[in-house]
Design a protein around this motif. Structure first.
Motif, PDB file in Angstrom:
ATOM      1  N   LYS A  19       0.960  -1.202   0.095  1.00  0.00           N
ATOM      2  CA  LYS A  19       0.075   0.183   0.123  1.00  0.00           C
ATOM      3  C   LYS A  19       0.846   1.233   0.175  1.00  0.00           C
ATOM      4  O   LYS A  19       0.533   2.212  -0.830  1.00  0.00           O
ATOM      5  N   GLU A  20       1.928   1.276   0.998  1.00  0.00           N
ATOM      6  CA  GLU A  20       2.732   2.378   0.866  1.00  0.00           C
ATOM      7  C   GLU A  20       3.598   2.410  -0.435  1.00  0.00           C
ATOM      8  O   GLU A  20       3.595   3.788  -1.039  1.00  0.00           O
ATOM      9  N   SER A  23       1.347   3.682  -3.379  1.00  0.00           N
ATOM     10  CA  SER A  23       0.858   5.148  -3.505  1.00  0.00           C
ATOM     11  C   SER A  23       2.000   6.118  -3.594  1.00  0.00           C
ATOM     12  O   SER A  23       1.908   7.044  -4.305  1.00  0.00           O
ATOM     13  N   SER A  24       3.325   5.559  -3.164  1.00  0.00           N
ATOM     14  CA  SER A  24       4.388   6.749  -3.524  1.00  0.00           C
ATOM     15  C   SER A  24       4.841   6.272  -5.155  1.00  0.00           C
ATOM     16  O   SER A  24       5.263   7.371  -5.576  1.00  0.00           O
ATOM     17  N   THR A  28      -2.285   1.785  -8.063  1.00  0.00           N
ATOM     18  CA  THR A  28      -3.151   1.025  -7.057  1.00  0.00           C
ATOM     19  C   THR A  28      -2.332  -0.143  -6.516  1.00  0.00           C
ATOM     20  O   THR A  28      -1.416  -0.662  -7.071  1.00  0.00           O
ATOM     21  N   GLN A  29      -2.752  -0.395  -5.100  1.00  0.00           N
ATOM     22  CA  GLN A  29      -2.174  -1.501  -4.585  1.00  0.00           C
ATOM     23  C   GLN A  29      -2.519  -2.906  -5.511  1.00  0.00           C
ATOM     24  O   GLN A  29      -1.590  -3.744  -5.429  1.00  0.00           O
TER      25      GLN A  29
END
Length: 96
Positions: A19-20, A23-24, A28-29
């Protein structure tokens, strides 16, 4: 090539969750998960963003993901011999 697995391993070694990291990278995950499982092949611009966020040059990611099947049959023996040493050196240099 096993690019997805290389991305996943480096991400985990850096202590980042999917997820992190997704996002960076502005993705999408779910898409990152598909990349890491080698079920989706990202375009070059996405790969550049991923490599930048991993702080790993894209050509190095490509090299680390190479398998014996990616090498011409006549050069596989040389690849078998030098690949472990080169990969170890690259991993040490880039603190993977």
């Amino acid at each position: 090539m096993d690019l997805g697995n290389v991305i996943k391993n480096i991400r985990k070694q850096k202590g980042l969750t999917q997820k992190e990291f997704a996002s960076s990278c502005g993705i999408t995950q779910t898409y990152l998960s598909q990349i890491e499982s080698n079920s989706k092949e990202p375009n070059l611009s996405t790969l550049r963003i991923i490599s930048e966020n991993l702080k790993m040059p894209l050509p190095i990611l490509f090299f680390l993901s190479m398998t014996e099947d990616d090498v011409q049959p006549s050069k596989r023996k040389a690849f078998e011999i030098i690949s472990p040493s080169v990969k170890s050196l690259v991993n040490e240099f880039f603190s993977v």
